[in-house]
Design a protein around this motif. Structure first.
Motif, PDB file in Angstrom:
ATOM      1  N   MET A 268       0.830  -1.212   0.000  1.00 58.98           N
ATOM      2  CA  MET A 268       0.000   0.000   0.000  1.00 58.98           C
ATOM      3  C   MET A 268       0.868   1.266   0.000  1.00 58.98           C
ATOM      4  SD  MET A 268      -2.876  -1.163   2.797  1.00 58.98           S
ATOM      5  CE  MET A 268      -3.225  -2.894   3.080  1.00 58.98           C
ATOM      6  N   SER A 269       1.970   1.221  -0.723  1.00 56.25           N
ATOM      7  CA  SER A 269       2.909   2.340  -0.708  1.00 56.25           C
ATOM      8  C   SER A 269       2.330   3.585  -1.364  1.00 56.25           C
ATOM      9  CB  SER A 269       4.217   1.947  -1.405  1.00 56.25           C
ATOM     10  OG  SER A 269       3.982   1.631  -2.758  1.00 56.25           O
ATOM     11  N   VAL A 270       1.423   3.379  -2.316  1.00 53.36           N
ATOM     12  CA  VAL A 270       0.795   4.526  -2.983  1.00 53.36           C
ATOM     13  C   VAL A 270      -0.601   4.103  -3.448  1.00 53.36           C
ATOM     14  CG1 VAL A 270       1.785   3.932  -5.235  1.00 53.36           C
ATOM     15  CG2 VAL A 270       1.101   6.288  -4.782  1.00 53.36           C
ATOM     16  N   HIS A 271      -1.567   5.008  -3.316  1.00 53.93           N
ATOM     17  CA  HIS A 271      -2.919   4.720  -3.781  1.00 53.93           C
ATOM     18  C   HIS A 271      -3.078   5.165  -5.217  1.00 53.93           C
ATOM     19  CE1 HIS A 271      -7.225   5.998  -4.441  1.00 53.93           C
ATOM     20  NE2 HIS A 271      -7.363   4.724  -4.116  1.00 53.93           N
ATOM     21  N   ILE A 272      -3.631   4.279  -6.051  1.00 51.72           N
ATOM     22  CA  ILE A 272      -3.860   4.600  -7.455  1.00 51.72           C
ATOM     23  C   ILE A 272      -5.360   4.714  -7.684  1.00 51.72           C
ATOM     24  CG2 ILE A 272      -3.545   3.841  -9.836  1.00 51.72           C
ATOM     25  CD1 ILE A 272      -1.074   2.306  -8.920  1.00 51.72           C
ATOM     26  N   GLY A 277      -6.382   7.411 -12.348  1.00 44.93           N
ATOM     27  CA  GLY A 277      -5.012   6.916 -12.323  1.00 44.93           C
ATOM     28  C   GLY A 277      -4.066   7.750 -11.491  1.00 44.93           C
ATOM     29  N   HIS A 278      -4.601   8.769 -10.790  1.00 47.21           N
ATOM     30  CA  HIS A 278      -3.746   9.624  -9.965  1.00 47.21           C
ATOM     31  C   HIS A 278      -3.154   8.816  -8.810  1.00 47.21           C
ATOM     32  CE1 HIS A 278      -2.259  13.043  -7.707  1.00 47.21           C
ATOM     33  NE2 HIS A 278      -2.982  12.679  -6.660  1.00 47.21           N
ATOM     34  N   LEU A 303       4.379  -2.264  -3.314  1.00 44.29           N
ATOM     35  CA  LEU A 303       3.123  -2.583  -3.987  1.00 44.29           C
ATOM     36  C   LEU A 303       2.115  -1.463  -3.756  1.00 44.29           C
ATOM     37  CD1 LEU A 303       2.911  -5.246  -5.563  1.00 44.29           C
ATOM     38  CD2 LEU A 303       4.506  -5.470  -3.656  1.00 44.29           C
ATOM     39  N   PRO A 304       1.317  -1.125  -4.749  1.00 47.16           N
ATOM     40  CA  PRO A 304       0.347  -0.044  -4.580  1.00 47.16           C
ATOM     41  C   PRO A 304      -0.913  -0.496  -3.859  1.00 47.16           C
ATOM     42  CG  PRO A 304       0.163  -0.939  -6.785  1.00 47.16           C
ATOM     43  CD  PRO A 304       1.318  -1.665  -6.131  1.00 47.16           C
TER      44      PRO A 304
END
Length: 362
Positions: A268-272, A277-278, A303-304
Motif C-alpha cells: 500500500m505504498s501509494v494509492h492509485i 489513475g492519480h 506494492l500499490p
C-alpha cells in the motif's frame, strides 16, 4: 582469437541483476565452449526467473560480443534450487528445500495477499511452490487460492495431501473446519495444530514453502521460529509510522531466534485512483526504505493500494494469475525473484549428504 580465459574474464565482469554477483563466481556457468566464433554454455541459476531468461541471454550475448573474435552465443538457461541452511540445530523438512516465513508486526497491512501473490509469482517463474496458511484463528488462503470448497484427502489416515491450484500446493486449517466456527483455542493448542499441519502434510518436492504467519510476535511466531527450519523471513509493512513500529518488532524477533531477514515488502505504498489513475501516498512514503537502511536489509519491492489486488484475492484469483502481464503482477514477480535470489546466495545445507553415524555398545 580469444581463449576461454578471456571469455571467463568477461563473465566475471558481468553482473547478474538479481543477485548482484557476477556470473563466473556464482559457479552457474557449465560446459563452456568456444568454436568458430560461437560461445556456448549452460547457465544454471540458483533461483527461478523464467520471465527473465531472454533478458539475461541478451545481457550476456552483448557482453561476450565485446570480446574480439566472438560473433555469437548459444546460452542455455535453467534453474536449480538447492536447500539452504536454517537455524542451527534444526534439520530440513522432508520434501521442502527452503521455508520462507511471511510476517508482519500488525494486522491489516496486506500480509496474506502478499504471501499468496509471492507464492504464485515464484511458481510462475518456474519454481515448485507450497503455501502454508499458519493463521489458525483467521485462515484466508483457501479463499484467496480459490479452493475454499475443497477438502484434503488422506492416503493413510495419518498424513494429508495438500490442495493444488494454480500450480501451488496449499494447506490450511480452513480446509478442516467449518468457516463459521471460531477457533477458541489457547496458545499450546494452536501451536500444536500448526506443527501438525506442517509435518503431516505430504509436501511434494518443493523448492519453496511460503508460510503465511498470523500478525504479531506471539506464541505461534515464536514456536515456528524456534522449531521450524526457516531459510529466512520476509517482513510486510505499510509506509505509515504505526505499522513500521510493529514491523520493527517482528524483525527484531526473527533476529533474536537466528532467522535471517531476506527483505522487506512495502505494501500500500501509494494509492492509485481507479478513475483517473492519480497516485497519492495516503499512508506516507519512504517508511520501508528508511527501515531497510536502519537494519541493513533489502527493500524487495513496493506494492500499490490498488482495487484490483483486493478484488482478485476475494474472488480466488490473485493478481499474478488474474492478470499475469499487468504492472502489479510484474512487480510481484520482481519481488519474488529478488527474494529467491537472496535465498540463492545464502549458505547451502549439506546435511542430507552426510552419512548417519550410529554408535552401538556391543
Amino acid at each position: 582469437m580469444p581463449d576461454l580465459q578471456a571469455i571467463q574474464h568477461i563473465l566475471s565482469q558481468t553482473i547478474d541483476p538479481n543477485t548482484g554477483k557476477d556470473y563466473q563466481s556464482s559457479r552457474g556457468v557449465k560446459n563452456l565452449k568456444f568454436e568458430n566464433g560461437l560461445v556456448s554454455f549452460d547457465l544454471v541459476l540458483g533461483y527461478p526467473a523464467r520471465s527473465q531468461h531472454e533478458v539475461i541471454r541478451q545481457q550476456l550475448d552483448t557482453a561476450l560480443k565485446a570480446v574480439a573474435g566472438v560473433t555469437g552465443s548459444d546460452i542455455r538457461i535453467s534453474t536449480q534450487v538447492v536447500a539452504h541452511a536454517a537455524q542451527r540445530g534444526l534439520q530440513l523438512h522432508q520434501g521442502v528445500r527452503n521455508m520462507i516465513a511471511v510476517a508482519s508486526g500488525k494486522g491489516g497491512v496486506g500480509k496474506s495477499t502478499t504471501a499468496v501473490n509471492l507464492a504464485l509469482a515464484l511458481a510462475a517463474e518456474g519454481a515448485k511452490v507450497g503455501l502454508l496458511d499458519a493463521d489458525i484463528y483467521g485462515p484466508s488462503q483457501p479463499t484467496m487460492m480459490g479452493v475454499a470448497d475443497q477438502q484434503p484427502s488422506s492416503p493413510d489416515n495419518k498424513h494429508i495431501e495438500p490442495i493444488v491450484n494454480y500450480g501451488v500446493q496449499t494447506m490450511s486449517i480452513g480446509f478442516l473446519i467449518d468457516t463459521e466456527q471460531p477457533m477458541v483455542w489457547r496458545g499450546p493448542m494452536v501451536t500444536q495444530a500448526l506443527t501438525q499441519l506442517l509435518n503431516d502434510t505430504l509436501w511434494n518436492d518443493l523448492d519453496y514453502l511460503i508460510i503465511d504467519l498470523p500478525p504479531g510476535t506471539g506464541d505461534i511466531q515464536l514456536t515456528l521460529s524456534q522449531k521450524v527450519p526457516l531459510t529466512g523471513a520476509v517482513i510486510v509493512t505499510t509506509p505509515q509510522d504505526i505499522a513500521l513500529l510493529d514491523a520493527r518488532k517482528g524483525l527484531k524477533m526473527f533476529e533474536k531466534v537466528g532467522v535471517p531477514i531476506l527483505g522487506i515488502v512495502e505494501n500500500m505504498s501509494v494509492h492509485i485512483c481507479s478513475n483517473c489513475g492519480h497516485a497519492e501516498p495516503i499512508f506516507g512514503e519512504g517508511g520501508g526504505a528508511a527501515m531497510c537502511k536502519d537494519y541493513g536489509v533489502e527493500l524487495l519491492g513496493q506494492l500499490p493500494l490498488d482495487l484490483s489486488i483486493r478484488l482478485g484475492a476475494d474472488a480466488g484469483k490473485p493478481s499474478v494469475v488474474a492478470d499475469p502481464d499487468s504492472a502489479i503482477s510484474n512487480t510481484y514477480k520482481e519481488v519474488a525473484r529478488k527474494l529467491a535470489a537472496r535465498v540463492a546466495i545464502k549458505a547451502q545445507d549439506f546435511s542430507a549428504k552426510f552419512p548417519k553415524i550410529v554408535i552401538q555398545n556391543d
